[in-house]
Design a protein around this motif. Structure first.
Motif, short mmCIF file in Angstrom:
data_model
loop_
_atom_site.label_atom_id
_atom_site.label_comp_id
_atom_site.label_asym_id
_atom_site.label_seq_id
_atom_site.Cartn_x
_atom_site.Cartn_y
_atom_site.Cartn_z
N ALA A 169 0.83 -1.20 0.00
CA ALA A 169 0.00 0.00 0.00
C ALA A 169 0.87 1.26 0.00
O ALA A 169 0.61 2.21 -0.74
CB ALA A 169 -0.95 0.00 1.20
N PHE A 170 1.91 1.24 0.83
CA PHE A 170 2.82 2.39 0.87
C PHE A 170 3.58 2.53 -0.45
O PHE A 170 3.78 3.65 -0.95
CB PHE A 170 3.80 2.24 2.04
CG PHE A 170 3.25 2.66 3.37
CD1 PHE A 170 3.22 4.01 3.73
CD2 PHE A 170 2.75 1.72 4.26
CE1 PHE A 170 2.72 4.40 4.96
CE2 PHE A 170 2.24 2.11 5.50
CZ PHE A 170 2.21 3.45 5.85
N GLU A 171 4.00 1.41 -1.00
CA GLU A 171 4.73 1.45 -2.28
C GLU A 171 3.86 2.02 -3.39
O GLU A 171 4.32 2.83 -4.21
CB GLU A 171 5.21 0.04 -2.65
CG GLU A 171 6.34 -0.47 -1.76
CD GLU A 171 6.69 -1.91 -2.08
OE1 GLU A 171 5.90 -2.58 -2.79
OE2 GLU A 171 7.76 -2.37 -1.60
N LYS A 172 2.60 1.60 -3.43
CA LYS A 172 1.69 2.08 -4.46
C LYS A 172 1.41 3.58 -4.27
O LYS A 172 1.25 4.31 -5.26
CB LYS A 172 0.38 1.29 -4.43
CG LYS A 172 0.52 -0.15 -4.95
CD LYS A 172 -0.79 -0.89 -4.88
CE LYS A 172 -1.77 -0.44 -5.93
NZ LYS A 172 -1.33 -0.76 -7.30
N MET A 173 1.38 4.04 -3.02
CA MET A 173 1.19 5.47 -2.80
C MET A 173 2.39 6.26 -3.35
O MET A 173 2.23 7.33 -3.93
CB MET A 173 1.00 5.79 -1.32
CG MET A 173 0.55 7.24 -1.09
SD MET A 173 0.63 7.79 0.63
CE MET A 173 2.41 8.04 0.80
N GLY A 174 3.59 5.71 -3.16
CA GLY A 174 4.78 6.35 -3.71
C GLY A 174 4.72 6.44 -5.22
O GLY A 174 5.10 7.46 -5.82
N GLU A 175 4.23 5.38 -5.86
CA GLU A 175 4.10 5.37 -7.32
C GLU A 175 3.06 6.39 -7.79
O GLU A 175 3.27 7.12 -8.77
CB GLU A 175 3.70 3.96 -7.79
CG GLU A 175 4.81 2.93 -7.59
CD GLU A 175 4.34 1.51 -7.88
OE1 GLU A 175 3.13 1.34 -8.19
OE2 GLU A 175 5.16 0.57 -7.78
N ASP A 176 1.93 6.45 -7.07
CA ASP A 176 0.88 7.41 -7.42
C ASP A 176 1.39 8.84 -7.23
O ASP A 176 1.13 9.72 -8.07
CB ASP A 176 -0.36 7.18 -6.56
CG ASP A 176 -1.15 5.95 -6.98
OD1 ASP A 176 -0.91 5.44 -8.10
OD2 ASP A 176 -2.01 5.49 -6.20
N LEU A 177 2.11 9.07 -6.13
CA LEU A 177 2.65 10.40 -5.88
C LEU A 177 3.57 10.82 -7.02
O LEU A 177 3.51 11.97 -7.50
CB LEU A 177 3.40 10.43 -4.55
CG LEU A 177 4.12 11.74 -4.20
CD1 LEU A 177 3.14 12.91 -4.17
CD2 LEU A 177 4.83 11.61 -2.85
N ALA A 178 4.40 9.90 -7.47
CA ALA A 178 5.32 10.21 -8.58
C ALA A 178 4.54 10.60 -9.83
O ALA A 178 4.87 11.59 -10.49
CB ALA A 178 6.21 9.00 -8.86
N GLN A 179 3.51 9.83 -10.16
CA GLN A 179 2.72 10.13 -11.36
C GLN A 179 2.07 11.51 -11.27
O GLN A 179 1.97 12.23 -12.27
CB GLN A 179 1.63 9.07 -11.56
CG GLN A 179 2.14 7.76 -12.14
CD GLN A 179 0.99 6.82 -12.44
OE1 GLN A 179 0.75 5.85 -11.73
NE2 GLN A 179 0.26 7.12 -13.51
N ILE A 180 1.66 11.89 -10.06
CA ILE A 180 1.00 13.18 -9.87
C ILE A 180 1.98 14.34 -9.99
O ILE A 180 1.69 15.36 -10.63
CB ILE A 180 0.29 13.22 -8.49
CG1 ILE A 180 -0.89 12.23 -8.49
CG2 ILE A 180 -0.18 14.64 -8.16
CD1 ILE A 180 -1.40 11.90 -7.11
N VAL A 181 3.17 14.18 -9.37
CA VAL A 181 4.08 15.34 -9.29
C VAL A 181 5.05 15.46 -10.46
O VAL A 181 5.57 16.55 -10.71
CB VAL A 181 4.89 15.32 -7.97
CG1 VAL A 181 3.96 15.36 -6.76
CG2 VAL A 181 5.86 14.16 -7.89
N ILE A 182 5.33 14.37 -11.18
CA ILE A 182 6.31 14.45 -12.27
C ILE A 182 6.00 15.55 -13.28
O ILE A 182 6.88 16.33 -13.64
CB ILE A 182 6.49 13.08 -12.95
CG1 ILE A 182 7.36 12.17 -12.07
CG2 ILE A 182 7.13 13.22 -14.33
CD1 ILE A 182 7.46 10.73 -12.54
N PRO A 183 4.74 15.69 -13.75
CA PRO A 183 4.46 16.81 -14.67
C PRO A 183 4.74 18.17 -14.03
O PRO A 183 5.23 19.09 -14.70
CB PRO A 183 2.97 16.64 -14.98
CG PRO A 183 2.69 15.20 -14.74
CD PRO A 183 3.56 14.83 -13.58
N CYS A 184 4.46 18.30 -12.73
CA CYS A 184 4.71 19.56 -12.02
C CYS A 184 6.21 19.82 -11.88
O CYS A 184 6.67 20.96 -12.06
CB CYS A 184 4.08 19.52 -10.63
SG CYS A 184 2.29 19.27 -10.62
#
Length: 309
Positions: A225-240
């Motif tokens: 669950a924590f690992e998937k949150m890290g992946e989701d966070l990356a997808q959200i912030v990379i464009p920013c």
């Protein structure tokens, strides 16, 4: 050089922390720190009693006679420029809707009508405070986020918050960006983390701490669950990160305490995107918030000096 001081306030739904900041070197006077817990849904006068007590205690402990102003780190919705609270339907500050907090503080503390009282969003205060804690960040483009019950964010260029323009999302906020089947905050926040675990294990946990303890104890689905949150966070912030040309990325908030569990997956995604960015996990959200609030007064002084020249 004459030293200047300000009172910094970090005001949340259940607490207020006050500290006096030396604006000359942007340091919190540790001896001045004072914190009180309270119910923000109490009547206005009762909440103000607690605020006044906290501010006076901090001011007295600092032994500083004259303050340049008061800088307040406050959650939204809030009119930060004019000091008016627009919080409604959030189980906090229900009696403060539409009130001018700057005027209330001046009246309570018997301060002149022109005494400076500045306000800023809590996530912005955190980010700016972290920048001022390390002067090397003042020359960089920085993105800072807080992960807790929500997902806060800010973008800072040379110490100034950037919340408009085509390099940052609207108002500098990422919590409401469209993501997967909802918005970013649905996936990167306490509720997002708990939801991930439920999807994997079909089991409900009572708190983020319980989920963290399960992960530390070796629960594979909690770790996932924590690992998937890290992946989701990356997808959200990379464009920013790309759009703002970020050089330094700072992560704070309560869930940042469990960074060892999500940072590896976040790092991998960012590196796979070809970005070379330093990432910092904050270990001092409270002092950062106070410094960030106080930077409003510092920036105001810098602008006034520039206009006077």
């Amino acid at each position: 050089m004459k030293k200047e001081y300000a009172v910094g306030l970090d005001i949340g739904g259940t607490h207020i922390t006050a500290g006096v900041i030396n604006l000359t070197n942007m340091k919190v006077l540790e001896s001045s720190m004072h914190k009180e817990s309270f119910d923000s849904n109490l009547p206005v006068d009762q909440v103000l009693d607690i605020w006044e007590k906290t501010i006076r205690a901090s001011w007295d402990k600092s032994e500083v006679e004259t303050m340049t102003g008061i800088a307040v780190c406050m959650p939204g919705p809030f009119d930060y420029e004019n000091g008016i609270c627009w919080i409604k339907g959030q189980s906090k500050y229900e009696h403060f809707y539409g009130l001018n907090i700057a005027d209330l503080l001046r009246n309570r503390l018997k301060l002149p009508n022109d005494f400076k009282v500045f306000f800023e969003n809590d996530a912005v205060c955190f980010g700016k405070g972290e920048v001022y804690k390390d002067n090397t960040n003042l020359s960089k483009k920085v993105m800072a986020i807080t992960i807790g019950t929500g997902l806060g964010s800010c973008f800072i260029d040379k110490g100034f918050s950037i919340s408009s323009g085509n390099q940052v999302p609207t108002d500098g906020e990422i919590w409401n960006l469209r993501f997967k089947n909802g918005i970013a905050e649905d996936y990167v926040s306490l509720r997002g983390l708990v939801s991930k675990y439920f999807d994997l294990e079909k089991t409900t946990v009572e708190s983020g701490l319980e989920l963290y303890n399960r992960a530390v104890a070796g629960d594979e689905m909690a770790i996932k669950a924590f690992e998937k949150m890290g992946e989701d966070l990356a997808q959200i912030v990379i464009p920013c990160l790309k759009n703002f040309s970020v050089e330094h990325f700072i992560i704070g908030g309560k869930i940042a305490d469990s960074s060892a569990l999500f940072l590896p997956s976040l790092n991998k995604k960012i590196k796979d995107a070809g970005l070379e960015i330093t990432i910092q996990i904050s270990d001092d959200n409270e002092n950062a918030a106070l410094l960030g609030a106080a930077s409003l007064l510092l920036n105001s002084r810098i602008l006034n000096n520039a206009l006077a020249e």
